[in-house]
Design a protein around this motif. Structure first.
Motif, PDB file in Angstrom:
ATOM      1  N   UNK A  31       9.097  24.889 -14.681  1.00 45.15           N
ATOM      2  CA  UNK A  31      10.093  24.842 -13.618  1.00 45.15           C
ATOM      3  C   UNK A  31       9.488  24.325 -12.309  1.00 45.15           C
ATOM      4  N   UNK A  32       8.250  24.704 -12.033  1.00 48.64           N
ATOM      5  CA  UNK A  32       7.574  24.250 -10.818  1.00 48.64           C
ATOM      6  C   UNK A  32       7.419  22.726 -10.828  1.00 48.64           C
ATOM      7  N   UNK A  33       7.006  22.171 -11.969  1.00 49.91           N
ATOM      8  CA  UNK A  33       6.841  20.718 -12.064  1.00 49.91           C
ATOM      9  C   UNK A  33       8.192  20.011 -11.906  1.00 49.91           C
ATOM     10  N   UNK A  34       9.238  20.608 -12.522  1.00 49.57           N
ATOM     11  CA  UNK A  34      10.580  20.025 -12.381  1.00 49.57           C
ATOM     12  C   UNK A  34      11.027  20.051 -10.930  1.00 49.57           C
ATOM     13  N   UNK A  35      10.805  21.189 -10.239  1.00 49.43           N
ATOM     14  CA  UNK A  35      11.224  21.330  -8.846  1.00 49.43           C
ATOM     15  C   UNK A  35      10.475  20.345  -7.945  1.00 49.43           C
ATOM     16  N   UNK A  36       9.180  20.178  -8.173  1.00 53.53           N
ATOM     17  CA  UNK A  36       8.406  19.237  -7.363  1.00 53.53           C
ATOM     18  C   UNK A  36       8.894  17.801  -7.569  1.00 53.53           C
ATOM     19  N   UNK A  37       9.254  17.461  -8.808  1.00 55.62           N
ATOM     20  CA  UNK A  37       9.782  16.123  -9.070  1.00 55.62           C
ATOM     21  C   UNK A  37      11.129  15.935  -8.373  1.00 55.62           C
ATOM     22  N   UNK A  38      11.967  16.990  -8.394  1.00 55.90           N
ATOM     23  CA  UNK A  38      13.265  16.926  -7.708  1.00 55.90           C
ATOM     24  C   UNK A  38      13.078  16.739  -6.210  1.00 55.90           C
ATOM     25  N   UNK A  39      12.177  17.490  -5.612  1.00 54.07           N
ATOM     26  CA  UNK A  39      11.929  17.382  -4.175  1.00 54.07           C
ATOM     27  C   UNK A  39      11.455  15.980  -3.818  1.00 54.07           C
ATOM     28  N   UNK A 204      14.912  23.539  -0.879  1.00 51.51           N
ATOM     29  CA  UNK A 204      14.819  23.919  -2.278  1.00 51.51           C
ATOM     30  C   UNK A 204      13.796  25.043  -2.397  1.00 51.51           C
ATOM     31  N   UNK A 205      14.214  26.259  -2.731  1.00 56.11           N
ATOM     32  CA  UNK A 205      13.247  27.346  -2.918  1.00 56.11           C
ATOM     33  C   UNK A 205      12.195  26.958  -3.944  1.00 56.11           C
ATOM     34  N   UNK A 207       9.261  28.981  -5.367  1.00 51.97           N
ATOM     35  CA  UNK A 207       8.406  30.149  -5.567  1.00 51.97           C
ATOM     36  C   UNK A 207       7.899  30.238  -7.003  1.00 51.97           C
ATOM     37  N   UNK A 208       8.015  29.140  -7.734  1.00 56.41           N
ATOM     38  CA  UNK A 208       7.684  29.184  -9.157  1.00 56.41           C
ATOM     39  C   UNK A 208       6.213  29.504  -9.411  1.00 56.41           C
ATOM     40  N   UNK A 209       5.307  29.025  -8.561  1.00 55.74           N
ATOM     41  CA  UNK A 209       3.888  29.299  -8.783  1.00 55.74           C
ATOM     42  C   UNK A 209       3.600  30.790  -8.666  1.00 55.74           C
ATOM     43  N   UNK A 210       4.160  31.436  -7.653  1.00 54.56           N
ATOM     44  CA  UNK A 210       3.927  32.877  -7.497  1.00 54.56           C
ATOM     45  C   UNK A 210       4.526  33.652  -8.659  1.00 54.56           C
ATOM     46  N   UNK A 211       5.712  33.209  -9.126  1.00 57.40           N
ATOM     47  CA  UNK A 211       6.314  33.857 -10.287  1.00 57.40           C
ATOM     48  C   UNK A 211       5.437  33.679 -11.523  1.00 57.40           C
ATOM     49  N   UNK A 212       4.915  32.456 -11.709  1.00 56.22           N
ATOM     50  CA  UNK A 212       4.064  32.182 -12.877  1.00 56.22           C
ATOM     51  C   UNK A 212       2.818  33.062 -12.851  1.00 56.22           C
ATOM     52  N   UNK A 213       2.187  33.153 -11.674  1.00 57.53           N
ATOM     53  CA  UNK A 213       0.985  33.989 -11.569  1.00 57.53           C
ATOM     54  C   UNK A 213       1.303  35.454 -11.854  1.00 57.53           C
ATOM     55  N   UNK A 214       2.476  35.895 -11.427  1.00 60.14           N
ATOM     56  CA  UNK A 214       2.889  37.284 -11.701  1.00 60.14           C
ATOM     57  C   UNK A 214       3.025  37.524 -13.200  1.00 60.14           C
ATOM     58  N   UNK A 215       3.714  36.599 -13.890  1.00 59.80           N
ATOM     59  CA  UNK A 215       3.883  36.762 -15.335  1.00 59.80           C
ATOM     60  C   UNK A 215       2.552  36.701 -16.078  1.00 59.80           C
ATOM     61  N   UNK A 216       1.675  35.775 -15.674  1.00 57.55           N
ATOM     62  CA  UNK A 216       0.372  35.687 -16.334  1.00 57.55           C
ATOM     63  C   UNK A 216      -0.450  36.955 -16.087  1.00 57.55           C
ATOM     64  N   UNK A 217      -0.332  37.522 -14.888  1.00 58.98           N
ATOM     65  CA  UNK A 217      -1.033  38.770 -14.593  1.00 58.98           C
ATOM     66  C   UNK A 217      -0.496  39.905 -15.471  1.00 58.98           C
ATOM     67  N   UNK A 218       0.816  39.927 -15.674  1.00 55.12           N
ATOM     68  CA  UNK A 218       1.413  40.930 -16.554  1.00 55.12           C
ATOM     69  C   UNK A 218       0.911  40.762 -17.985  1.00 55.12           C
ATOM     70  N   UNK A 219       0.773  39.495 -18.416  1.00 52.35           N
ATOM     71  CA  UNK A 219       0.260  39.240 -19.761  1.00 52.35           C
ATOM     72  C   UNK A 219      -1.183  39.727 -19.879  1.00 52.35           C
TER      73      UNK A 219
END
Length: 233
Positions: A31-39, A204-205, A207-219
């Protein structure tokens, strides 16, 4: 003494959690890569040279924020005021239909006017004769804002719903988008108010990187928990 039973159920649950959290992290990276391409695409459109307005059938999300150039004659009596909050304060967007040279009718957001402005005053500020407008193509905003619905019967508008605006003003068919004016070339108008163009808010919000890091930390925590309970057993 018999050995302790392995916590198979808890281990399986933690293993599933590892997979789910890791998958969510990967999804957020995508999602982060998609958002950066959109921006990047939107930024290129906003600063590009203006082009002719595409056919109505092509006016969709893929063309939002496209910089266009249109010309025609305003229908000032059909002007509507839509609630707005900008860097200049609260007030209204001045929405006026433009009868294009090719026969189509396109709503133009001529700009911001302060709170207290009447529709009559905004209408009187409409240039007469042929005008040219350069601005950003936007998608219609149906029904209203998140907090308030449009009230056509009371002429209270909280979003730029071009179809509802056209129905309220008896305009018939209009183009399915509108243009946020940046520049307007027209005969000068002596009026008490003057819409301020060029206030399009593009955000365009991201925050995908912070969300990704959160999920990876949970994993990672789930992996730690899996190892811990298995070894403890």
């Amino acid at each position: 003494m018999k050995g302790a039973r392995r916590p198979i159920g808890l281990a399986a649950l933690l293993l599933v959690a590892v997979g789910v959290f890791a998958a969510l992290g990967v999804w957020q990276v995508q999602r982060m890569h998609w958002k950066h391409a959109l921006i990047a695409r939107v930024d290129a459109r906003v600063h590009a040279a203006p082009v002719a307005l595409p056919a109505d059938a092509r006016l969709n999300a893929d063309l939002e924020y496209l910089r266009v150039r249109v010309s025609g004659v305003y229908q000032g009596k059909a002007t509507a005021l839509v609630r707005a909050a900008t860097d200049l304060g609260t007030g209204y967007w001045t929405m006026t239909p433009l009868r294009l040279d090719d026969g189509r009718t396109l709503w133009i957001n001529r700009g911001f006017v302060p709170a207290g402005t009447t529709r009559t005053a905004a209408s009187d500020a409409t240039p007469e004769g042929h005008v040219a407008v350069v601005g950003l193509l936007r998608l219609t905003e149906p029904k209203g804002s998140v907090l308030q619905s449009n009230q056509p019967q009371a002429d209270r508008w909280y979003s730029r719903d071009v179809s509802a605006l056209a129905t309220a003003r008896g305009l018939g068919k209009v183009s399915p988008g509108f243009v946020d004016a940046q520049q307007e070339t027209a005969a000068p108008v002596a009026a008490s108010v003057k819409p301020v163009p060029g206030l399009t808010q593009i955000h365009f919000p991201d925050s995908h990187l912070s969300y990704a890091l959160t999920w990876f930390a949970m994993a990672a925590l789930s992996v730690f928990g899996l190892v811990f309970v298995w070894r403890r057993a």
